[in-house]
Design a protein around this motif. Structure first.
Motif, PDB file in Angstrom:
ATOM      1  N   ALA A 310       0.642  -1.361  -0.119  1.00 49.89           N
ATOM      2  CA  ALA A 310       0.039   0.098   0.223  1.00 49.89           C
ATOM      3  C   ALA A 310       0.896   1.381  -0.040  1.00 49.89           C
ATOM      4  O   ALA A 310       0.477   2.361  -0.363  1.00 49.89           O
ATOM      5  N   THR A 311       2.033   1.175   0.285  1.00 47.68           N
ATOM      6  CA  THR A 311       2.951   2.254   0.632  1.00 47.68           C
ATOM      7  C   THR A 311       3.254   3.054  -0.902  1.00 47.68           C
ATOM      8  O   THR A 311       3.638   2.132  -1.905  1.00 47.68           O
ATOM      9  N   PRO A 312       3.133   4.071  -1.012  1.00 47.69           N
ATOM     10  CA  PRO A 312       3.466   5.007  -2.459  1.00 47.69           C
ATOM     11  C   PRO A 312       4.996   4.308  -2.973  1.00 47.69           C
ATOM     12  O   PRO A 312       5.835   4.172  -2.045  1.00 47.69           O
ATOM     13  N   VAL A 313       5.092   4.283  -4.261  1.00 44.33           N
ATOM     14  CA  VAL A 313       6.288   3.849  -5.037  1.00 44.33           C
ATOM     15  C   VAL A 313       7.418   4.831  -4.443  1.00 44.33           C
ATOM     16  O   VAL A 313       8.636   4.199  -4.100  1.00 44.33           O
ATOM     17  N   ASN A 314       7.256   5.878  -4.622  1.00 44.64           N
ATOM     18  CA  ASN A 314       8.323   6.909  -4.358  1.00 44.64           C
ATOM     19  C   ASN A 314       8.811   6.701  -2.753  1.00 44.64           C
ATOM     20  O   ASN A 314      10.133   7.480  -2.322  1.00 44.64           O
ATOM     21  N   MET A 315       7.962   6.052  -1.740  1.00 48.36           N
ATOM     22  CA  MET A 315       8.444   6.055  -0.653  1.00 48.36           C
ATOM     23  C   MET A 315       8.861   4.674  -0.345  1.00 48.36           C
ATOM     24  O   MET A 315       9.125   4.228   1.062  1.00 48.36           O
ATOM     25  N   GLY A 316       9.025   3.566  -1.139  1.00 48.81           N
ATOM     26  CA  GLY A 316       9.534   2.454  -1.116  1.00 48.81           C
ATOM     27  C   GLY A 316       8.587   1.073  -1.020  1.00 48.81           C
ATOM     28  O   GLY A 316       9.164   0.219  -0.795  1.00 48.81           O
ATOM     29  N   GLY A 317       7.523   1.601  -1.515  1.00 53.12           N
ATOM     30  CA  GLY A 317       6.576   0.635  -1.558  1.00 53.12           C
ATOM     31  C   GLY A 317       6.115   0.063  -2.916  1.00 53.12           C
ATOM     32  O   GLY A 317       6.903   0.300  -3.975  1.00 53.12           O
ATOM     33  N   LEU A 318       4.783  -0.207  -2.923  1.00 51.54           N
ATOM     34  CA  LEU A 318       4.352  -0.640  -4.575  1.00 51.54           C
ATOM     35  C   LEU A 318       3.288   0.207  -5.170  1.00 51.54           C
ATOM     36  O   LEU A 318       2.839   0.110  -5.893  1.00 51.54           O
ATOM     37  N   GLY A 319       2.512   0.581  -3.782  1.00 53.03           N
ATOM     38  CA  GLY A 319       1.576   1.779  -4.342  1.00 53.03           C
ATOM     39  C   GLY A 319       0.425   0.796  -4.840  1.00 53.03           C
ATOM     40  O   GLY A 319      -0.552   1.716  -5.661  1.00 53.03           O
ATOM     41  N   LEU A 320      -0.133   0.039  -4.250  1.00 47.08           N
ATOM     42  CA  LEU A 320      -1.270  -0.549  -4.819  1.00 47.08           C
ATOM     43  C   LEU A 320      -2.526  -0.088  -3.967  1.00 47.08           C
ATOM     44  O   LEU A 320      -2.411   0.304  -2.687  1.00 47.08           O
ATOM     45  N   ASP A 321      -3.806  -0.239  -4.697  1.00 51.55           N
ATOM     46  CA  ASP A 321      -5.103   0.233  -3.781  1.00 51.55           C
ATOM     47  C   ASP A 321      -5.433  -1.111  -3.157  1.00 51.55           C
ATOM     48  O   ASP A 321      -4.986  -2.312  -3.377  1.00 51.55           O
ATOM     49  N   ILE A 373      13.903  -5.271  -4.247  1.00 53.99           N
ATOM     50  CA  ILE A 373      14.050  -5.439  -5.544  1.00 53.99           C
ATOM     51  C   ILE A 373      12.754  -5.106  -6.310  1.00 53.99           C
ATOM     52  O   ILE A 373      12.652  -4.373  -7.471  1.00 53.99           O
ATOM     53  N   ILE A 374      11.530  -5.501  -5.607  1.00 51.45           N
ATOM     54  CA  ILE A 374      10.180  -5.005  -6.167  1.00 51.45           C
ATOM     55  C   ILE A 374       9.999  -3.565  -6.512  1.00 51.45           C
ATOM     56  O   ILE A 374       9.531  -2.997  -7.545  1.00 51.45           O
ATOM     57  N   ASN A 375      10.599  -2.911  -5.426  1.00 52.83           N
ATOM     58  CA  ASN A 375      10.370  -1.371  -5.488  1.00 52.83           C
ATOM     59  C   ASN A 375      11.232  -0.668  -6.633  1.00 52.83           C
ATOM     60  O   ASN A 375      10.740   0.062  -7.159  1.00 52.83           O
ATOM     61  N   VAL A 376      12.494  -1.307  -6.633  1.00 54.22           N
ATOM     62  CA  VAL A 376      13.592  -0.895  -7.817  1.00 54.22           C
ATOM     63  C   VAL A 376      12.882  -1.124  -9.009  1.00 54.22           C
ATOM     64  O   VAL A 376      12.868  -0.044  -9.819  1.00 54.22           O
ATOM     65  N   LEU A 377      11.957  -2.090  -9.416  1.00 53.80           N
ATOM     66  CA  LEU A 377      11.281  -2.481 -10.568  1.00 53.80           C
ATOM     67  C   LEU A 377      10.501  -1.448 -10.741  1.00 53.80           C
ATOM     68  O   LEU A 377      10.401  -1.265 -11.782  1.00 53.80           O
ATOM     69  N   SER A 378       9.657  -1.243  -9.576  1.00 53.74           N
ATOM     70  CA  SER A 378       8.437  -0.386  -9.876  1.00 53.74           C
ATOM     71  C   SER A 378       8.877   1.026 -10.365  1.00 53.74           C
ATOM     72  O   SER A 378       8.253   1.679 -11.121  1.00 53.74           O
ATOM     73  N   GLN A 379       9.789   1.545  -9.722  1.00 50.72           N
ATOM     74  CA  GLN A 379      10.443   2.626 -10.011  1.00 50.72           C
ATOM     75  C   GLN A 379      11.120   2.639 -11.475  1.00 50.72           C
ATOM     76  O   GLN A 379      10.846   3.895 -12.059  1.00 50.72           O
ATOM     77  N   THR A 380      11.723   1.849 -11.869  1.00 53.20           N
ATOM     78  CA  THR A 380      12.283   1.906 -13.119  1.00 53.20           C
ATOM     79  C   THR A 380      11.243   1.580 -14.252  1.00 53.20           C
ATOM     80  O   THR A 380      11.402   2.265 -15.345  1.00 53.20           O
ATOM     81  N   TYR A 381      10.429   0.743 -14.094  1.00 54.03           N
ATOM     82  CA  TYR A 381       9.834   0.041 -15.332  1.00 54.03           C
ATOM     83  C   TYR A 381       8.228   0.321 -14.973  1.00 54.03           C
ATOM     84  O   TYR A 381       7.317   0.167 -15.952  1.00 54.03           O
TER      85      TYR A 381
END
Length: 491
Positions: A310-321, A373-381
Motif C-alpha cells: 500500500a505504500t507509495p512507490v516513491n516512498m519504498g512500496g508498491l502503491g497498490l489500492d 528489488i520489487i520497489n526498484v523495478l516499480s520505479q524503473t519500469y
C-alpha cells in the motif's frame, strides 16, 4: 543381518516406513478441520469494518491518525489475554480431556462475538476481545488432538489438510464481515425498518460468525470423540487441587529427579500428565525456541506485506489500492492451501521433517531480498509485467516458507517436532500450551516492532532499508535456531 540400535535410531527403518502407514481416522479428522473454521472466520470477519467501527465509537475524537493505533490495541489485547491463559487451558486438557476445553473455547468465541457486535464504546470492544482471548485456548488443544489421532506414519498427511479450513475461513470471514455490516443501509428492503440494526450496525456481521461457532459447539458436543484415554471431571480436579493446597503445609512435596532428562521421557507412567517443571527438558525447550522464532518472523512478515503493497512507490512500496492487495493476498492464500494439501505430505515423506523445515525457513532470506528489488523495478519500469513477475515469484517462495508453518497460525513441521519432544503422550496439551503461549507473546511484539521499523525507514532516507535489515535479522535467527533440531525424531 543385525545392526546396532541406539537412542537416535528410528524405530522403523525408511523402507519399513514407506510400507507401513496407518490409515487416517477420516471422520474425526473432518470434524477437527470443521472446528478450525471458527477461528479464521471470527478473526477475519471484523477486519473489514474495524477501522470504521473505531471511528464510530468516537475514541479517536475525529483524529484520523489515531484510527490505526486503536485498531492495533483492539487486536493486541486478544493476544495478551491468550498469552496469559492458553497454557492453563492446554494443561487442563491433559486432565479433563480435549473435548470439554474445546467446548469452553467455542462457547467463549460465540459469546464474545455477540458482545462485540453489541458494543458501542471502546471499553466494551476491549472487554469482548479480552473475553475471546481468555476463554479460547483451542489452537493448542486442537493441535494436541490432531497429534492424538495420528502417529509418526500419518501425521504429515493429516497436517497437509490443515490449510483448508484456514484458507476457507480467511476467504469467508471478510466476505461475511464486509457484506453484513450496516445491513439497514445495504439491504433497506430487508432491514431498513429495524431500529436495532441501525443502532447496532455491526451486530449482524458478528452474529453470523457467532452462530456458526454455536453450530460448531453442537457438532463438537454430539460427534467429536474424546482422545485423552483417562480424564478427570472439572469438580474432581478442583477437589484434588484444594486437597493438595491444604496438605502442602503438612507434608514435604515429592522432589523430581532431573539429573537425566531422558529419565523423564522414559517415565513408566505415560498415562498421567507431568508437572510443568518436568516438561522443561532440552528437547521441549529447543522446539519452543524454534516455534517462537518462527512465529515472530511469520507475524512480522504478514504485517509488513500489505503495508509494503500500500505504500507509495516513491516512498519504498508498491502503491497498490486495497482491492488489488486483497486479490493478491486471496490468491496467495488459495495457492498456499492447495500447495500444502497436495505436496506437503509427499515432500515430508521424501525428505523428512528436518530438511523440509530448514529449507522452508531458509526461503525467508530471498523473500526479504525481494522487497527492495520489487520497489526498484516499480520505479524503473512502472507497475508492469516485470513487477508482477517479481511479486508472483516472491509469493511462490512464500508458499515454501509456509511448509514450516503449515498454514495461518498452524505450524505443521513444528507440530510434528512438538509431538516428538513431549515427555509423554499425556502431556501433549501442556507442551502445546507452552508453544502457544510463546507464539501469543511474540504476536504481541512482532507487528509493533516491524511496523515501527518500517515507519523509521520511511522517515529517514538514510535508513530506507532498516526494516529489511531488521527482518533479515529475524529470518537468520530462525534459520540458526533450526539447526538445533535433530535430523531424526527424538524417541
Amino acid at each position: 543381518m543385525s545392526h546396532q540400535v541406539d537412542e537416535e535410531t528410528p524405530l522403523l527403518q525408511p523402507e519399513e516406513q514407506r510400507k507401513i502407514k496407518t490409515p487416517l481416522p477420516w471422520r474425526q479428522l473432518f470434524i477437527i478441520l470443521f472446528l478450525q473454521l471458527t477461528e479464521p472466520i471470527t478473526a477475519q470477519a471484523i477486519a473489514p469494518f474495524a477501522p470504521q467501527l473505531i471511528r464510530d465509537v468516537g475514541v479517536t475524537h475525529g483524529d484520523e491518525s489515531k484510527v490505526g493505533y486503536f485498531v492495533g490495541i483492539m487486536y493486541s489485547v486478544f493476544y495478551v489475554a491468550q498469552a496469559i491463559t492458553t497454557l492453563q487451558w492446554n494443561r487442563l486438557s491433559d486432565h479433563v480431556g480435549r473435548k470439554p476445553v474445546i467446548l469452553t473455547g467455542l462457547f467463549g468465541i460465540s459469546i464474545s462475538m455477540f458482545l462485540f457486535g453489541l458494543s458501542r464504546t471502546f471499553g466494551a470492544l476491549i472487554l469482548s476481545r479480552v473475553l475471546c482471548g481468555a476463554l479460547n485456548g483451542n489452537a493448542g488443544v486442537i493441535k494436541s488432538m490432531m497429534i492424538d489421532i495420528t502417529d509418526s506414519s500419518n501425521i504429515a498427511q493429516a497436517y497437509g489438510f490443515v490449510p483448508l479450513p484456514w484458507m476457507t475461513g480467511n476467504t469467508l470471514g471478510p466476505l461475511i464481515g464486509g457484506s453484513l455490516s450496516h445491513p439497514a443501509e445495504r439491504f433497506p428492503r430487508l432491514f431498513g425498518q429495524s431500529t436495532f440494526l441501525k443502532t447496532h450496525p455491526y451486530f449482524l456481521a458478528c452474529a453470523g460468525p457467532a452462530l456458526f461457532t454455536a453450530l460448531a459447539w453442537l457438532v463438537t458436543y454430539t460427534l467429536l470423540q474424546e482422545t485423552v484415554p483417562t480424564t478427570t471431571s472439572y469438580w474432581s480436579l478442583i477437589q484434588n487441587r484444594c486437597r493438595t493446597i491444604l496438605a502442602f503445609g503438612h507434608t514435604k512435596p515429592p522432589q523430581l529427579d532431573r539429573s537425566n532428562s531422558d529419565a523423564v521421557q522414559d517415565s513408566p507412567d505415560n498415562s498421567k500428565p507431568l508437572p510443568l517443571s518436568a516438561l522443561m527438558t532440552p528437547h521441549v525447550l529447543i522446539v519452543i525456541l524454534n516455534y517462537g522464532t518462527l512465529a515472530l518472523f511469520d507475524i512480522a512478515l504478514r504485517s509488513l506485506i500489505p503495508v509494503f503493497y500500500a505504500t507509495p512507490v516513491n516512498m519504498g512500496g508498491l502503491g497498490l489500492d486495497p482491492p488489488r492487495i486483497g486479490n493478491i493476498l486471496s490468491i496467495f492464500g488459495i495457492a498456499n492451501g492447495l500447495f500444502q494439501v497436495f505436496l506437503f505430505a509427499r515432500l515430508h515423506d521424501r525428505f523428512g521433517t528436518k530438511v523440509v523445515y530448514t529449507c522452508g525457513i531458509a526461503t525467508s532470506v530471498p523473500i526479504i531480498i525481494a522487497f527492495p528489488i520489487i520497489n526498484v523495478l516499480s520505479q524503473t519500469y512502472g507497475i508492469g509485467a516485470m513487477v508482477w513477475l517479481a511479486v508472483a515469484l516472491q509469493l511462490i517462495i512464500s508458499t515454501l516458507l509456509n511448509m514450516c508453518f503449515g498454514s495461518f497460525f498452524m505450524f505443521s513441521c513444528a507440530a510434528i517436532y512438538i509431538a516428538a519432544a513431549s515427555p509423554n503422550r499425556a502431556s501433549l496439551g501442556a507442551v502445546n500450551g507452552l508453544a502457544q503461549t510463546v507464539a501469543a507473546l511474540v504476536r504481541i511484539i512482532g507487528p509493533a516492532s516491524a511496523m515501527s521499523m518500517f515507519s523509521f525507514s520511511l522517515r529517514d532516507p538514510n535508513y530506507a532499508w532498516a526494516v529489511y535489515y531488521f527482518m533479515m535479522m529475524l529470518a537468520l535467527l530462525a534459520v540458526g535456531v533450526s539447526f538445533l533440531l535433530p535430523r531424526q525424531m527424538w524417541k
